[in-house]
Design a protein around this motif. Structure first.
Motif, PDB file in Angstrom:
ATOM      1  N   ALA A 145       0.867  -1.141   0.036  1.00  0.00           N
ATOM      2  CA  ALA A 145      -0.096   0.102   0.061  1.00  0.00           C
ATOM      3  C   ALA A 145       0.769   1.294   0.140  1.00  0.00           C
ATOM      4  O   ALA A 145       1.938   1.168   0.387  1.00  0.00           O
ATOM      5  CB  ALA A 145      -0.922  -0.048   1.055  1.00  0.00           C
ATOM      6  N   ALA A 146       0.307   2.531  -0.485  1.00  0.00           N
ATOM      7  CA  ALA A 146       0.814   3.677  -0.275  1.00  0.00           C
ATOM      8  C   ALA A 146      -0.347   4.644  -0.342  1.00  0.00           C
ATOM      9  O   ALA A 146      -1.306   4.584  -1.068  1.00  0.00           O
ATOM     10  CB  ALA A 146       1.692   3.783  -1.594  1.00  0.00           C
ATOM     11  N   ASN A 147      -0.189   5.482   0.449  1.00  0.00           N
ATOM     12  CA  ASN A 147      -0.885   6.616   0.638  1.00  0.00           C
ATOM     13  C   ASN A 147      -0.578   8.058   1.010  1.00  0.00           C
ATOM     14  O   ASN A 147       0.612   7.995   1.066  1.00  0.00           O
ATOM     15  CB  ASN A 147      -2.095   6.325   1.666  1.00  0.00           C
ATOM     16  N   ARG A 148      -1.287   8.881   0.765  1.00  0.00           N
ATOM     17  CA  ARG A 148      -0.873  10.329   0.967  1.00  0.00           C
ATOM     18  C   ARG A 148      -0.901  10.897   2.525  1.00  0.00           C
ATOM     19  O   ARG A 148      -1.402  10.307   3.162  1.00  0.00           O
ATOM     20  CB  ARG A 148      -1.944  11.400   0.263  1.00  0.00           C
ATOM     21  N   VAL A 149       0.219  11.506   2.792  1.00  0.00           N
ATOM     22  CA  VAL A 149       0.439  12.380   3.997  1.00  0.00           C
ATOM     23  C   VAL A 149       0.693  13.605   3.580  1.00  0.00           C
ATOM     24  O   VAL A 149       0.616  14.115   2.754  1.00  0.00           O
ATOM     25  CB  VAL A 149       1.907  11.616   4.685  1.00  0.00           C
ATOM     26  N   VAL A 150       0.985  14.576   4.646  1.00  0.00           N
ATOM     27  CA  VAL A 150       1.190  15.886   4.727  1.00  0.00           C
ATOM     28  C   VAL A 150       2.938  15.814   4.631  1.00  0.00           C
ATOM     29  O   VAL A 150       3.545  15.680   5.494  1.00  0.00           O
ATOM     30  CB  VAL A 150       0.743  16.844   5.975  1.00  0.00           C
ATOM     31  N   ILE A 151       3.227  16.195   3.612  1.00  0.00           N
ATOM     32  CA  ILE A 151       4.861  16.717   3.532  1.00  0.00           C
ATOM     33  C   ILE A 151       4.910  18.351   3.844  1.00  0.00           C
ATOM     34  O   ILE A 151       4.186  19.170   3.109  1.00  0.00           O
ATOM     35  CB  ILE A 151       5.524  16.610   2.019  1.00  0.00           C
ATOM     36  N   VAL A 269       2.158  11.462  -1.516  1.00  0.00           N
ATOM     37  CA  VAL A 269       3.031  10.259  -0.996  1.00  0.00           C
ATOM     38  C   VAL A 269       4.203  10.599  -0.488  1.00  0.00           C
ATOM     39  O   VAL A 269       5.005  11.691  -1.301  1.00  0.00           O
ATOM     40  CB  VAL A 269       2.954   9.223  -2.078  1.00  0.00           C
ATOM     41  N   PRO A 270       4.915  10.033   0.521  1.00  0.00           N
ATOM     42  CA  PRO A 270       6.160  10.436   1.082  1.00  0.00           C
ATOM     43  C   PRO A 270       7.161  10.352   0.185  1.00  0.00           C
ATOM     44  O   PRO A 270       8.274  11.294  -0.029  1.00  0.00           O
ATOM     45  CB  PRO A 270       6.449   9.434   2.215  1.00  0.00           C
ATOM     46  N   GLY A 271       7.199   9.393  -0.870  1.00  0.00           N
ATOM     47  CA  GLY A 271       8.347   9.290  -2.115  1.00  0.00           C
ATOM     48  C   GLY A 271       8.375  10.566  -2.801  1.00  0.00           C
ATOM     49  O   GLY A 271       9.498  10.892  -3.309  1.00  0.00           O
ATOM     50  N   LEU A 272       7.498  11.271  -2.825  1.00  0.00           N
ATOM     51  CA  LEU A 272       7.664  12.680  -3.642  1.00  0.00           C
ATOM     52  C   LEU A 272       8.857  13.560  -3.044  1.00  0.00           C
ATOM     53  O   LEU A 272       9.235  14.500  -3.755  1.00  0.00           O
ATOM     54  CB  LEU A 272       6.224  13.143  -3.685  1.00  0.00           C
ATOM     55  N   VAL A 345       3.844   0.648   2.750  1.00  0.00           N
ATOM     56  CA  VAL A 345       2.990   0.237   3.823  1.00  0.00           C
ATOM     57  C   VAL A 345       2.625  -1.182   3.769  1.00  0.00           C
ATOM     58  O   VAL A 345       2.339  -1.663   2.682  1.00  0.00           O
ATOM     59  CB  VAL A 345       1.881   0.985   4.014  1.00  0.00           C
ATOM     60  N   PRO A 346       3.260  -2.108   4.654  1.00  0.00           N
ATOM     61  CA  PRO A 346       2.839  -3.373   4.481  1.00  0.00           C
ATOM     62  C   PRO A 346       1.471  -3.833   4.462  1.00  0.00           C
ATOM     63  O   PRO A 346       0.529  -2.866   4.730  1.00  0.00           O
ATOM     64  CB  PRO A 346       3.455  -4.147   5.779  1.00  0.00           C
ATOM     65  N   ASN A 347       1.081  -4.987   4.069  1.00  0.00           N
ATOM     66  CA  ASN A 347      -0.236  -5.396   3.782  1.00  0.00           C
ATOM     67  C   ASN A 347      -1.286  -5.449   5.138  1.00  0.00           C
ATOM     68  O   ASN A 347      -2.522  -5.605   5.043  1.00  0.00           O
ATOM     69  CB  ASN A 347      -0.497  -6.382   2.986  1.00  0.00           C
ATOM     70  N   LYS A 348      -0.339  -5.732   5.915  1.00  0.00           N
ATOM     71  CA  LYS A 348      -1.269  -5.903   7.410  1.00  0.00           C
ATOM     72  C   LYS A 348      -0.938  -4.658   8.482  1.00  0.00           C
ATOM     73  O   LYS A 348       0.204  -4.183   8.447  1.00  0.00           O
ATOM     74  CB  LYS A 348      -0.963  -7.232   8.091  1.00  0.00           C
ATOM     75  N   ALA A 349      -1.918  -4.109   9.269  1.00  0.00           N
ATOM     76  CA  ALA A 349      -1.563  -3.122  10.386  1.00  0.00           C
ATOM     77  C   ALA A 349      -0.449  -3.667  11.393  1.00  0.00           C
ATOM     78  O   ALA A 349       0.437  -3.015  11.674  1.00  0.00           O
ATOM     79  CB  ALA A 349      -2.887  -2.752  10.759  1.00  0.00           C
ATOM     80  N   GLY A 367      -1.620   6.582   8.618  1.00  0.00           N
ATOM     81  CA  GLY A 367      -2.725   6.845   7.801  1.00  0.00           C
ATOM     82  C   GLY A 367      -3.497   5.529   7.234  1.00  0.00           C
ATOM     83  O   GLY A 367      -4.677   5.622   7.047  1.00  0.00           O
ATOM     84  N   ALA A 368      -2.711   4.812   6.833  1.00  0.00           N
ATOM     85  CA  ALA A 368      -3.154   3.566   6.226  1.00  0.00           C
ATOM     86  C   ALA A 368      -4.212   2.882   7.066  1.00  0.00           C
ATOM     87  O   ALA A 368      -5.037   2.064   6.553  1.00  0.00           O
ATOM     88  CB  ALA A 368      -2.029   2.532   5.688  1.00  0.00           C
ATOM     89  N   ALA A 369      -4.087   2.858   8.346  1.00  0.00           N
ATOM     90  CA  ALA A 369      -5.056   2.176   9.159  1.00  0.00           C
ATOM     91  C   ALA A 369      -6.364   2.650   8.779  1.00  0.00           C
ATOM     92  O   ALA A 369      -7.456   2.120   9.289  1.00  0.00           O
ATOM     93  CB  ALA A 369      -4.589   2.326  10.611  1.00  0.00           C
ATOM     94  N   GLN A 370      -6.421   4.007   8.340  1.00  0.00           N
ATOM     95  CA  GLN A 370      -7.747   4.650   8.210  1.00  0.00           C
ATOM     96  C   GLN A 370      -8.171   4.604   6.547  1.00  0.00           C
ATOM     97  O   GLN A 370      -8.721   5.521   6.025  1.00  0.00           O
ATOM     98  CB  GLN A 370      -8.000   6.014   8.687  1.00  0.00           C
ATOM     99  N   GLY A 371      -7.227   3.749   6.003  1.00  0.00           N
ATOM    100  CA  GLY A 371      -7.171   3.721   4.159  1.00  0.00           C
ATOM    101  C   GLY A 371      -8.545   3.269   3.808  1.00  0.00           C
ATOM    102  O   GLY A 371      -9.251   2.365   4.388  1.00  0.00           O
ATOM    103  N   ARG A 372      -9.002   3.891   2.889  1.00  0.00           N
ATOM    104  CA  ARG A 372     -10.294   3.442   1.995  1.00  0.00           C
ATOM    105  C   ARG A 372      -9.933   3.327   0.604  1.00  0.00           C
ATOM    106  O   ARG A 372      -8.713   3.598   0.213  1.00  0.00           O
ATOM    107  CB  ARG A 372     -11.366   4.268   2.176  1.00  0.00           C
ATOM    108  N   ALA A 373     -10.880   2.839  -0.114  1.00  0.00           N
ATOM    109  CA  ALA A 373     -10.671   2.758  -1.831  1.00  0.00           C
ATOM    110  C   ALA A 373     -11.894   3.230  -2.558  1.00  0.00           C
ATOM    111  O   ALA A 373     -12.979   3.356  -1.609  1.00  0.00           O
ATOM    112  CB  ALA A 373     -10.375   1.180  -2.083  1.00  0.00           C
ATOM    113  N   THR A 374     -11.828   3.384  -3.781  1.00  0.00           N
ATOM    114  CA  THR A 374     -12.930   3.618  -4.333  1.00  0.00           C
ATOM    115  C   THR A 374     -14.166   2.545  -4.545  1.00  0.00           C
ATOM    116  O   THR A 374     -13.668   1.436  -4.208  1.00  0.00           O
ATOM    117  CB  THR A 374     -12.604   4.148  -5.947  1.00  0.00           C
TER     118      THR A 374
END
Length: 422
Positions: A145-151, A269-272, A345-349, A367-374
Motif C-alpha cells: 500500500a501507499a497513501n498520502r500524508v502531509v509533507i 505520497v512520501p516518496g515525492l 506500507v505492508p499489507n497488514k496493520a 494513515g493507512a490504518a484509516q485507508g479506504r478505496a473507491t
C-alpha cells in the motif's frame, strides 16, 4: 529411463539474471509459474532475492517473472484472462481498485477460503482488502500500500511558531492560517485533488457512491449531508494557498511547485519528497511528514489507499504454484522486506513496525490504518475517465452552490455506474 538435459528458464528476460532449472524428461519436472509484476513495484535486487529463496523452498517450481508497463495493462490483462491459459500468467499484480473489473465474468480464482484460513484476512489494510472483493468474494490479495500524508517544511513551521505537527483538523487549519503569510502559501492544494477530497468525505461518514444491497445498483452520493461537510472542509483548507481551482495536483506537478520554496505543505505520497529535494537541494533535511489529521487527535484522517493486489486467473496453468507465490509474496517475511526496500506500507496493520524509523513511511502507515478505496464496482473506471467529481469541485470553489452542484455530479456518477449503459 535416461534423463534428458536440463533447460535453463530465466526468471525475467528483461530484468533478472537468475534462472531456474526445468527437467525436460517428465520425471521430477519443475513446473514454471509465470508471474506478471508491474514496472518499479519491486526492485531488481528484491526480485532476485525472492526468486532464489522461493525456488529453494519450492524445488518443484521455477519462477518466470515478467515485468509489465502500466500503460495499456488493462487490455493486456483482459486478453490474458479470456485466453486459454497457454503461456499466460499464473499470478498478476493489479492496481487495488482494478480487481472488480477483472473479476466480473468469473475470470479470476476465488481466494476467499485461502484468505480466511491461511492469509489473515482480518488483519489486512481495508483500503487494499475491500477493493479486492467482488460480490462478497475475495479475488485480490493485498500486496503493498501507499497513501498520502502531509509533507511539510520544518523551517517554515518553526518560523511561524508551529512547534508540533497538527493532529486534528482544527489544529491543522489554525497552523495553516499562521503559515499562510509573508508571501508564503500555507498549503498548496489543487482544486481538483479528488483523492484528498474523498478522504475528507469518508471522515465525515459519507461515500462517493452507495450500492442498493448486495449486487444492487450504484448511486452517486456526493450530495449527502456528510459528503457536503467533506467538501466544506476541503474548500476551507484549499483557500489557505494559491492552488489552481480548475486543475488537479499534476497540472502543474505539485512537487515542482513545492520545490520553489514558498509552500509550507502539500498532501502527497512520501516518496515525492525525494523528487522535491532533487529539484531544490537546499530543502534537504527540511522536509517532515505527518498523517493527514482527522477530526480527533487519536485517529488520523481517512485517506485513499493506493497500491497493488495479487490475483490468480481462472485459466492459470499452474494453480497450486500460483497459490504458493501469492502465499510467499503476501506473507510476513517478504511483505515486510518489500516495505523496507521500496518504502511501502505492508499489507497488514500488525506489520507496520517493519517501517519504524522511517518518518515518511511511519506517517503513511499511521494513515493507512484509516485507508479506504473507491467503490467496488467494475464501472468505477468510467467515473474516473469522465470524472464529474473534478468538475463539481471546481464549480464549488468558483462560487457555485455546493448542494446543487453535488446533486448534479451525483446524478452523473449514477449514470456512469449504470451497468445498462455498457
Amino acid at each position: 529411463m535416461r534423463r534428458r538435459p536440463l533447460a535453463l528458464v530465466c526468471v525475467s528476460a528483461s530484468l533478472l539474471s537468475g534462472c531456474g532449472l526445468i527437467s525436460q524428461d517428465g520425471g521430477g519436472e519443475r513446473h514454471t509459474v509465470t508471474v506478471w509484476l508491474m514496472k518499479d513495484s519491486a526492485s531488481q535486487d528484491f526480485l532476485r532475492r525472492f526468486t532464489e529463496d522461493f525456488e529453494k523452498e519450492h524445488p518443484d517450481l521455477a519462477l518466470d517473472i515478467r515485468i509489465q508497463e502500466w500503460t495499456g495493462i488493462g487490455d493486456k490483462v483482459q486478453a490474458a484472462l479470456k485466453g486459454d491459459g497457454t503461456d499466460g500468467p499464473d499470478v498478476i499484480e493489479v492496481g487495488n481498485t482494478q480487481v472488480p473489473q477483472y473479476a466480473e465474468g468469473g475470470r479470476l480464482q476465488d481466494l476467499t477460503l485461502e484468505s480466511m484460513r491461511d492469509w489473515g484476512i482480518r488483519d489486512w489494510l481495508p483500503g487494499l482488502a475491500e477493493p479486492g472483493q467482488y460480490m462478497s468474494q475475495q479475488f485480490g490479495i493485498p500486496w503493498y500500500a501507499a497513501n498520502r500524508v502531509v509533507i511539510y517544511r520544518k523551517d517554515l513551521f518553526a518560523q511561524a511558531g508551529v512547534a508540533e505537527p497538527p493532529r486534528t483538523r482544527e489544529e491543522w487549519i489554525t497552523a495553516t492560517e499562521k503559515l499562510d503569510a509573508d508571501g508564503r502559501q500555507g498549503i498548496y492544494l489543487a482544486g481538483q485533488d479528488w483523492y484528498t477530497l474523498s478522504g475528507f468525505i469518508w471522515d465525515e461518514g459519507g461515500e462517493l457512491a452507495t450500492q442498493a444491497g448486495d449486487g444492487g445498483n450504484w448511486t452517486g452520493a456526493l450530495d449527502s449531508a456528510a459528503a457536503l461537510r467533506g467538501m466544506d472542509f476541503y474548500q476551507e483548507l484549499q483557500a489557505l494557498g494559491d492552488g489552481p481551482v480548475d486543475a488537479d495536483e499534476e497540472h502543474p506537478p505539485q512537487g515542482e511547485v513545492f520545490a520553489k520554496g514558498e509552500v509550507a505543505q502539500i498532501i502527497a505520497v512520501p516518496g515525492l519528497a525525494q523528487s522535491i529535494v532533487r529539484e531544490n537541494p537546499e530543502l534537504k533535511g527540511e522536509l517532515g511528514f505527518f498523517p493527514v489529521p482527522g477530526k480527533s487527535a487519536g485517529k488520523p484522517g481517512a485517506v485513499f489507499t493506493g497500491g497493488s493486489d495479487l490475483v490468480v486467473p481462472k485459466n492459470a496453468d499452474e494453480h497450486e504454484g500460483a497459490l504458493a507465490v501469492v502465499d510467499a509474496l503476501a506473507g510476513a517475511k517478504w511483505n515486510t522486506d518489500l516495505a523496507r526496500t521500496m518504502n511501502y506500507v505492508p499489507n497488514k496493520a500488525s506489520l507496520a513496525k517493519a517501517v519504524a524509523g522511517e518518518e515518511g513511511a511511519e506517517a503513511m502507515a499511521a494513515g493507512a490504518a484509516q485507508g479506504r478505496a473507491t467503490p467496488g464496482t467494475p464501472r468505477w473506471g468510467a467515473v474516473e475517465a469522465a470524472n464529474p467529481i473534478k468538475d463539481y469541485m471546481t464549480k464549488v470553489l468558483t462560487g457555485g452552490d455546493a448542494k446543487s452542484e453535488a446533486r448534479r455530479a451525483s446524478d452523473r456518477v449514477t449514470e456512469l455506474l449504470d451497468v445498462n449503459a455498457l
